[in-house]
Design a protein around this motif. Structure first.
Motif, mmCIF file in Angstrom:
data_model
loop_
_atom_site.group_PDB
_atom_site.id
_atom_site.type_symbol
_atom_site.label_atom_id
_atom_site.label_comp_id
_atom_site.label_asym_id
_atom_site.label_seq_id
_atom_site.Cartn_x
_atom_site.Cartn_y
_atom_site.Cartn_z
ATOM 1 N N HIS A 59 -63.731 14.501 122.470
ATOM 2 C CA HIS A 59 -63.969 14.088 121.086
ATOM 3 C C HIS A 59 -63.445 12.681 120.830
ATOM 4 O O HIS A 59 -62.643 12.159 121.614
ATOM 5 C CB HIS A 59 -63.229 15.024 120.137
ATOM 6 C CG HIS A 59 -61.772 14.688 120.035
ATOM 7 N ND1 HIS A 59 -60.879 14.951 121.055
ATOM 8 C CD2 HIS A 59 -61.061 14.055 119.052
ATOM 9 C CE1 HIS A 59 -59.668 14.519 120.698
ATOM 10 N NE2 HIS A 59 -59.754 13.966 119.505
ATOM 11 N N ALA A 60 -63.876 12.128 119.730
ATOM 12 C CA ALA A 60 -63.235 10.954 119.132
ATOM 13 C C ALA A 60 -62.820 11.352 117.719
ATOM 14 O O ALA A 60 -63.649 11.843 116.938
ATOM 15 C CB ALA A 60 -64.184 9.764 119.090
ATOM 16 N N THR A 61 -61.568 11.155 117.392
ATOM 17 C CA THR A 61 -61.069 11.525 116.070
ATOM 18 C C THR A 61 -61.590 10.562 115.013
ATOM 19 O O THR A 61 -61.492 9.348 115.164
ATOM 20 C CB THR A 61 -59.529 11.508 116.053
ATOM 21 O OG1 THR A 61 -59.042 12.452 116.997
ATOM 22 C CG2 THR A 61 -59.000 11.861 114.670
ATOM 23 N N ILE A 62 -62.127 11.117 113.948
ATOM 24 C CA ILE A 62 -62.571 10.316 112.806
ATOM 25 C C ILE A 62 -61.664 10.591 111.601
ATOM 26 O O ILE A 62 -61.016 9.684 111.102
ATOM 27 C CB ILE A 62 -64.044 10.619 112.469
ATOM 28 C CG1 ILE A 62 -64.941 10.269 113.664
ATOM 29 C CG2 ILE A 62 -64.485 9.834 111.238
ATOM 30 C CD1 ILE A 62 -64.937 8.795 114.055
ATOM 31 N N LYS A 63 -61.621 11.825 111.136
ATOM 32 C CA LYS A 63 -60.644 12.254 110.130
ATOM 33 C C LYS A 63 -59.577 13.030 110.889
ATOM 34 O O LYS A 63 -59.849 14.123 111.400
ATOM 35 C CB LYS A 63 -61.308 13.138 109.068
ATOM 36 C CG LYS A 63 -60.341 13.796 108.073
ATOM 37 C CD LYS A 63 -59.727 12.797 107.119
ATOM 38 C CE LYS A 63 -58.898 13.508 106.039
ATOM 39 N NZ LYS A 63 -58.158 12.562 105.191
ATOM 40 N N PRO A 64 -58.359 12.499 111.007
ATOM 41 C CA PRO A 64 -57.338 13.155 111.836
ATOM 42 C C PRO A 64 -56.993 14.560 111.343
ATOM 43 O O PRO A 64 -57.190 14.891 110.158
ATOM 44 C CB PRO A 64 -56.132 12.215 111.710
ATOM 45 C CG PRO A 64 -56.724 10.888 111.350
ATOM 46 C CD PRO A 64 -57.896 11.205 110.476
ATOM 47 N N PRO A 65 -56.485 15.401 112.240
ATOM 48 C CA PRO A 65 -56.156 16.784 111.868
ATOM 49 C C PRO A 65 -55.237 16.881 110.661
ATOM 50 O O PRO A 65 -54.271 16.120 110.542
ATOM 51 C CB PRO A 65 -55.471 17.318 113.129
ATOM 52 C CG PRO A 65 -56.072 16.524 114.247
ATOM 53 C CD PRO A 65 -56.264 15.147 113.681
ATOM 54 N N PHE A 66 -55.558 17.826 109.772
ATOM 55 C CA PHE A 66 -54.792 18.000 108.536
ATOM 56 C C PHE A 66 -54.753 19.473 108.160
ATOM 57 O O PHE A 66 -55.655 20.242 108.494
ATOM 58 C CB PHE A 66 -55.412 17.184 107.395
ATOM 59 C CG PHE A 66 -56.832 17.570 107.060
ATOM 60 C CD1 PHE A 66 -57.117 18.521 106.083
ATOM 61 C CD2 PHE A 66 -57.901 16.984 107.725
ATOM 62 C CE1 PHE A 66 -58.426 18.877 105.781
ATOM 63 C CE2 PHE A 66 -59.223 17.329 107.430
ATOM 64 C CZ PHE A 66 -59.478 18.288 106.463
ATOM 65 N N CYS A 85 -71.292 14.008 104.652
ATOM 66 C CA CYS A 85 -72.130 13.542 105.753
ATOM 67 C C CYS A 85 -73.566 13.279 105.313
ATOM 68 O O CYS A 85 -74.251 12.416 105.885
ATOM 69 C CB CYS A 85 -72.096 14.557 106.890
ATOM 70 S SG CYS A 85 -70.487 14.642 107.718
ATOM 71 N N ALA A 86 -74.015 13.976 104.298
ATOM 72 C CA ALA A 86 -75.364 13.735 103.770
ATOM 73 C C ALA A 86 -75.476 12.358 103.133
ATOM 74 O O ALA A 86 -76.576 11.808 103.022
ATOM 75 C CB ALA A 86 -75.726 14.812 102.752
ATOM 76 N N ALA A 122 -64.813 5.962 105.539
ATOM 77 C CA ALA A 122 -65.416 6.807 104.507
ATOM 78 C C ALA A 122 -65.052 8.269 104.711
ATOM 79 O O ALA A 122 -64.833 9.013 103.742
ATOM 80 C CB ALA A 122 -66.935 6.628 104.508
ATOM 81 N N CYS A 123 -64.960 8.704 105.968
ATOM 82 C CA CYS A 123 -64.599 10.098 106.248
ATOM 83 C C CYS A 123 -63.127 10.367 105.957
ATOM 84 O O CYS A 123 -62.770 11.425 105.425
ATOM 85 C CB CYS A 123 -64.916 10.429 107.708
ATOM 86 S SG CYS A 123 -66.678 10.536 108.076
#
Length: 226
Positions: A59-66, A85-86, A122-123
């Motif tokens: 994977h590549a992290t976009i919104k880090p784990p929370f 995402c839409a 944005a994410c």
């Protein structure tokens, strides 16, 4: 399955040859939630080298784990992720390359990353209402890396230091390498690099969850259709 944390990933297409090889290399398939046999590479202990990144999957992290904030539910998060995402457009990079990053090996983007960085920002922002504040022990652990003032500001605001202007897209392939690890980069350059896509399309975001075993699993792919 109940998940303790959630994240948004770039989850490479499961059917691609390079995805299958890289997933085998890491030893964990987050799409199926199963372990995968690592390739037998003479002189390289693949299982040891990939032990740390294995639980996250390819994977590549976009919104880090929370962790979910008080009053939020998984169902509400799923709905918000779909709506987000839409509104966002897919991204195309020139390609990917095996590179060293901070002492470990990763797949890094080739070419202009402006659109990718805007997508990641944005994410991070778009789902932040669902993020519970990071606990103090997590903040302390992050600070041990020696953060810059900007990274410290991001840690306090977003719960993670390497976001927004500090974001660096990467698909982790190893722990920090040691001299005794053998020709890891050479093997990946010879076997994985020729399979990497040019261009590399990012048509969707993968919402993932951390299971009771500490490993991340793909919950759903949301198409970027903005």
């Amino acid at each position: 399955m109940e998940f303790s944390r959630y994240a948004l990933y770039v989850a490479p297409p499961a059917e691609a040859d390079w995805t299958r090889l890289a997933t085998s290399w890491l030893g964990w398939d987050m799409e199926t939630g199963t372990e995968v046999a690592a390739p037998d590479v003479p002189g390289i202990d693949v299982a040891a080298i990939t032990e740390r990144p294995r639980k996250y999957g390819l994977h590549a992290t976009i919104k880090p784990p929370f962790r979910l904030a008080a009053g939020q539910t998984p169902a509400a998060l799923f709905e918000a992720a779909e709506a987000l995402c839409a509104r966002l457009a897919p991204v195309t990079l020139d390609g990917l390359a095996v590179e060293q990053l901070g002492g470990f090996l990763a797949l890094r983007p080739v070419g202009d990353t402006t659109a990718l960085e805007a997508l990641a920002a944005a994410c991070v922002d778009g789902l932040d209402a669902f993020r519970a504040p990071a606990p103090q022990d997590e903040l302390d652990r992050r600070r041990k890396a020696g953060l810059s003032p900007q990274q410290e500001a991001h840690l306090l605001r977003w719960g993670y230091p390497y976001v927004m202007d500090q974001f660096r897209f990467h698909i982790t392939l190893s722990r920090r390498l040691r001299e005794t690890d053998g020709p890891v980069a050479d093997w990946l350059q010879a076997h994985l690099q020729p399979l990497l896509p040019r261009p590399f399309h990012i048509p969707d975001m993968g919402l993932v969850g951390e299971g009771p075993d500490g490993r991340f699993r793909l919950i759903h792919r949301y198409t970027l259709s903005g």
